[in-house]
Write a protein that holds these residues in place. Structure first.
Motif, PDB file in Angstrom:
ATOM      1  N   ARG A   1      28.339  40.530  15.126  1.00 18.12           N
ATOM      2  CA  ARG A   1      28.405  41.912  14.642  1.00 18.12           C
ATOM      3  C   ARG A   1      29.529  42.083  13.629  1.00 18.12           C
ATOM      4  O   ARG A   1      30.560  41.408  13.713  1.00 18.12           O
ATOM      5  N   PRO A   2      29.322  42.999  12.682  1.00 22.59           N
ATOM      6  CA  PRO A   2      30.184  43.021  11.485  1.00 22.59           C
ATOM      7  C   PRO A   2      31.541  43.692  11.617  1.00 22.59           C
ATOM      8  O   PRO A   2      32.405  43.480  10.765  1.00 22.59           O
TER       9      PRO A   2
ATOM     10  N   GLN B   1      37.285  47.921  12.010  1.00 18.09           N
ATOM     11  CA  GLN B   1      37.795  46.887  11.105  1.00 18.09           C
ATOM     12  C   GLN B   1      36.719  45.817  10.898  1.00 18.09           C
ATOM     13  O   GLN B   1      36.008  45.457  11.844  1.00 18.09           O
ATOM     14  N   ALA B   2      36.625  45.310   9.677  1.00 17.91           N
ATOM     15  CA  ALA B   2      35.651  44.263   9.385  1.00 17.91           C
ATOM     16  C   ALA B   2      35.964  42.993  10.179  1.00 17.91           C
ATOM     17  O   ALA B   2      37.122  42.579  10.274  1.00 17.91           O
ATOM     18  N   LEU B   3      34.919  42.418  10.766  1.00 19.33           N
ATOM     19  CA  LEU B   3      35.050  41.151  11.482  1.00 19.33           C
ATOM     20  C   LEU B   3      33.986  40.194  10.943  1.00 19.33           C
ATOM     21  O   LEU B   3      32.933  39.999  11.556  1.00 19.33           O
TER      22      LEU B   3
ATOM     23  N   THR C   1      31.723  43.817  20.717  1.00 15.84           N
ATOM     24  CA  THR C   1      32.590  43.120  19.770  1.00 15.84           C
ATOM     25  C   THR C   1      33.754  43.999  19.334  1.00 15.84           C
ATOM     26  O   THR C   1      33.536  45.141  18.896  1.00 15.84           O
ATOM     27  N   PHE C   2      34.955  43.468  19.469  1.00 21.77           N
ATOM     28  CA  PHE C   2      36.167  44.216  19.114  1.00 21.77           C
ATOM     29  C   PHE C   2      37.135  43.270  18.430  1.00 21.77           C
ATOM     30  O   PHE C   2      37.024  42.045  18.551  1.00 21.77           O
TER      31      PHE C   2
ATOM     32  N   ARG D   1      28.187  48.936  14.787  1.00 17.16           N
ATOM     33  CA  ARG D   1      28.173  49.734  16.019  1.00 17.16           C
ATOM     34  C   ARG D   1      29.577  50.291  16.187  1.00 17.16           C
ATOM     35  O   ARG D   1      30.452  49.610  16.727  1.00 17.16           O
ATOM     36  N   HIS D   2      29.781  51.470  15.703  1.00  9.92           N
ATOM     37  CA  HIS D   2      31.105  52.079  15.778  1.00  9.92           C
ATOM     38  C   HIS D   2      31.084  53.125  16.876  1.00  9.92           C
ATOM     39  O   HIS D   2      30.536  54.215  16.709  1.00  9.92           O
TER      40      HIS D   2
END
Ligand SMILES: [Zn+2]
Ligand SMILES: [Zn+2]
Length: 102
Positions: free
Chosen positions: A5-6, A13-15, A30-31, A78-79
């Motif tokens: 996940r982005p 924050q972008a990952l 995802t964090f 997914r925010h």
């Protein structure tokens, strides 16, 4: 296969797929590492489980077409920011329960 996940679900924050900061739970929630440590206390807000570093999918085709070029990262953001006070209560309620018994 992992979705990769982005972004961080909490702070957005972008990952990117090569990020060393991405953390996932067993459901792939995802964090970013700073949120997992400072906000989540290593407790997933969606399932109550813990986190591990997300593996990096190879960017080059080293073997058998198993790489980002064929299996790209997800672009679906997914925010879902957590309520810090509510999460603190949730994490506190779980902190004395071993992961195998949660
Ligand atoms: Zn974050
Ligand atoms: Zn989870």
């Amino acid at each position: 296969m992992l979705e990769l996940r982005p972004t961080c679900e909490n702070c957005n924050q972008a990952l990117p797929p090569d990020s060393l900061e991405a953390r996932i739970c067993s459901y792939e929630c995802t964090f970013c590492a700073p949120c997992v440590e400072a906000v989540l206390q290593n407790v997933c807000p969606n399932c109550g489980g813990g986190f591990v570093p997300r593996p990096i999918r190879p960017s080059k085709n080293r073997k058998g077409d198993n790489y980002l070029g064929k299996d790209p990262a997800s672009t679906k953001v997914r925010h879902r920011p957590v309520d810090p006070a509510a999460h603190a209560r949730f994490a506190a309620a779980l902190k004395d329960i071993p992961p195998q018994e949660r």
